[in-house]
Design a protein around this motif. Structure first.
Motif, PDB file in Angstrom:
ATOM      1  N   ASN A 159       5.043  -3.653  -5.914  1.00  0.00           N
ATOM      2  CA  ASN A 159       4.008  -3.239  -6.441  1.00  0.00           C
ATOM      3  C   ASN A 159       2.913  -2.903  -5.811  1.00  0.00           C
ATOM      4  O   ASN A 159       2.670  -3.075  -4.750  1.00  0.00           O
ATOM      5  N   ILE A 160       2.177  -1.868  -6.398  1.00  0.00           N
ATOM      6  CA  ILE A 160       1.124  -1.041  -5.529  1.00  0.00           C
ATOM      7  C   ILE A 160      -0.004  -1.898  -5.526  1.00  0.00           C
ATOM      8  O   ILE A 160      -0.464  -2.650  -6.604  1.00  0.00           O
ATOM      9  N   ALA A 161      -0.560  -2.187  -4.409  1.00  0.00           N
ATOM     10  CA  ALA A 161      -1.616  -3.116  -3.935  1.00  0.00           C
ATOM     11  C   ALA A 161      -2.639  -2.259  -3.072  1.00  0.00           C
ATOM     12  O   ALA A 161      -2.104  -1.790  -2.153  1.00  0.00           O
ATOM     13  N   SER A 162      -3.633  -2.115  -3.359  1.00  0.00           N
ATOM     14  CA  SER A 162      -4.625  -1.144  -2.568  1.00  0.00           C
ATOM     15  C   SER A 162      -4.903  -1.884  -1.262  1.00  0.00           C
ATOM     16  O   SER A 162      -5.209  -1.084  -0.358  1.00  0.00           O
ATOM     17  N   THR A 163      -4.916  -3.001  -0.907  1.00  0.00           N
ATOM     18  CA  THR A 163      -5.313  -3.656   0.326  1.00  0.00           C
ATOM     19  C   THR A 163      -4.199  -4.675   1.096  1.00  0.00           C
ATOM     20  O   THR A 163      -4.514  -5.567   1.760  1.00  0.00           O
ATOM     21  N   GLY A 164      -3.089  -4.487   0.432  1.00  0.00           N
ATOM     22  CA  GLY A 164      -1.843  -5.235   0.885  1.00  0.00           C
ATOM     23  C   GLY A 164      -1.852  -6.642   0.487  1.00  0.00           C
ATOM     24  O   GLY A 164      -1.039  -7.369   0.729  1.00  0.00           O
ATOM     25  N   ALA A 165      -2.604  -6.578  -0.671  1.00  0.00           N
ATOM     26  CA  ALA A 165      -2.255  -7.842  -1.807  1.00  0.00           C
ATOM     27  C   ALA A 165      -2.485  -9.454  -1.204  1.00  0.00           C
ATOM     28  O   ALA A 165      -1.676 -10.046  -1.551  1.00  0.00           O
ATOM     29  N   VAL A 219       0.777  -1.267  -0.106  1.00  0.00           N
ATOM     30  CA  VAL A 219      -0.139   0.055   0.098  1.00  0.00           C
ATOM     31  C   VAL A 219       1.057   1.204  -0.040  1.00  0.00           C
ATOM     32  O   VAL A 219       1.814   1.311   0.756  1.00  0.00           O
ATOM     33  N   PRO A 220       0.429   2.103  -0.818  1.00  0.00           N
ATOM     34  CA  PRO A 220       1.647   3.509  -0.918  1.00  0.00           C
ATOM     35  C   PRO A 220       1.570   4.197   0.382  1.00  0.00           C
ATOM     36  O   PRO A 220       0.791   5.379   0.188  1.00  0.00           O
ATOM     37  N   VAL A 221       1.874   4.011   1.484  1.00  0.00           N
ATOM     38  CA  VAL A 221       1.953   4.864   2.577  1.00  0.00           C
ATOM     39  C   VAL A 221       3.318   4.857   3.293  1.00  0.00           C
ATOM     40  O   VAL A 221       4.211   4.267   2.846  1.00  0.00           O
TER      41      VAL A 221
END
Length: 319
Positions: A67-73, A40-42
């Motif tokens: 890789n950018i993953a919205s919910t932690g993949a 997640v991009p934080v």
């Protein structure tokens, strides 16, 4: 005699050529193993971007592909698409609660333990009339994922302030969208995470609650890096290297906050001015049993977990 001397020189020369050739072959660096990760991009994951940049992963024979993953993949890690992922600690507990064989391989980040200056806080406008957690009753509050960490924290803050969490309407919005919705008056408050919390405060939406303080007055582990039991079993040596690289990256990050801040504009949309002001988490390598048990208890309290989490089942000990 001259003939024997000449032969000895020839043999010695051949031996030296052979030794040099062998040295060249065995001296060649082994190709790096590319490991795919979902982030997640934080702010929390900046430690690993930095670890890759300064050569920590390379030192352990690895090349990190983020890789950018919205919910932690979680789905991508479970399917084997990613070697490991980053997500909130409670998300790992929820995945195991549903029978998914995920396992924590390293700590992610920890809260600061400082009220009003933490990595996750609740923000509302100065004219909203919202001053504390209890004031969120009957309000629309955004979180990045329903039934996830931030909703749990929102409920914990409301309850700690004497309010009824069931009277809060939580809606799901991505971090950037959440701030825009708050600015547009479409929501009343947001449960934010850095660096978006600092962006909210910079847009005149101050923090009205520090929800981690509702769970513990001390710093606590809030997120983690995880994989699956099947991936560990298939290649335990690889995951020992990954674990070492992550831990070394966390230690480096904790000692070099300015370098962490410099990473953020590279994988988020935030400018350097926000990155310079944001609140950094603590990058610690420990995976405290107390943190796992606290999230397990709070998750059950709010109906997000059906049973207690067992620490030794959740956390990989590296063996």
């Amino acid at each position: 005699m001259k003939s024997q001397t000449f032969k000895r020189r020839i043999l010695l020369g051949l031996a030296m050529v052979s030794a040099v050739a062998s040295s060249n072959v065995f001296g060649q660096a082994k190709p790096l193993i590319t490991v795919n990760a979902g982030f997640v991009p934080v702010t929390d994951v900046a430690a690993l971007y930095l670890g890759e940049e300064v050569g920590i992963f390379k030192k352990h024979g690895l090349a990190l592909k983020a890789n950018i993953a919205s919910t932690g993949a979680v789905p991508a890690v479970v399917s084997g698409e990613y070697h490991f992922g980053f997500t909130a600690l409670v998300n790992v507990l929820q995945a195991r609660d549903k029978g998914l064989p995920v396992k924590i391989i390293a700590a992610g980040s920890s809260s600061t333990g400082v009220a009003g200056a933490d990595v996750t806080m609740i923000h509302a406008g100065p004219k909203s009339g919202i001053k504390s957690g209890k004031d969120l009753e009957g309000k629309i509050v955004s979180v990045n994922a329903l039934n996830g960490l931030l909703q749990m924290l929102g409920k914990a803050a409301v309850k700690a302030d004497g309010g009824d969490p069931s009277k809060v309407k939580f809606i799901e919005l991505g971090f950037a969208e959440a701030l825009a919705a708050l600015q547009a008056g479409k929501t009343d408050a947001m449960v934010g995470a850095e660096p978006f919390g600092t962006a909210a405060m910079g847009s005149s939406f101050p923090a009205i609650a520090s929800p981690y303080q509702s769970m513990s007055k001390n710093s606590m582990l809030t997120s983690s890096y995880f994989t699956t039991e099947a991936q560990i079993k298939a290649n335990p040596e690889l995951f020992k290297k990954i674990q070492l690289a992550i831990n070394e990256s966390l230690e480096y990050a904790q000692k070099n906050p300015d370098q962490i801040r410099a990473q953020l504009p590279k994988f988020t949309k935030l400018g350097g001015d926000v990155a310079a002001r944001l609140i950094l988490p603590r990058y610690l390598t420990a995976i405290p049993r107390e943190s796992v048990e606290m999230f397990s208890k709070t998750g059950q309290e709010f109906g997000m977990l059906s049973k207690p989490a067992v620490y030794d089942e959740v956390v990989w000990n590296g063996k």
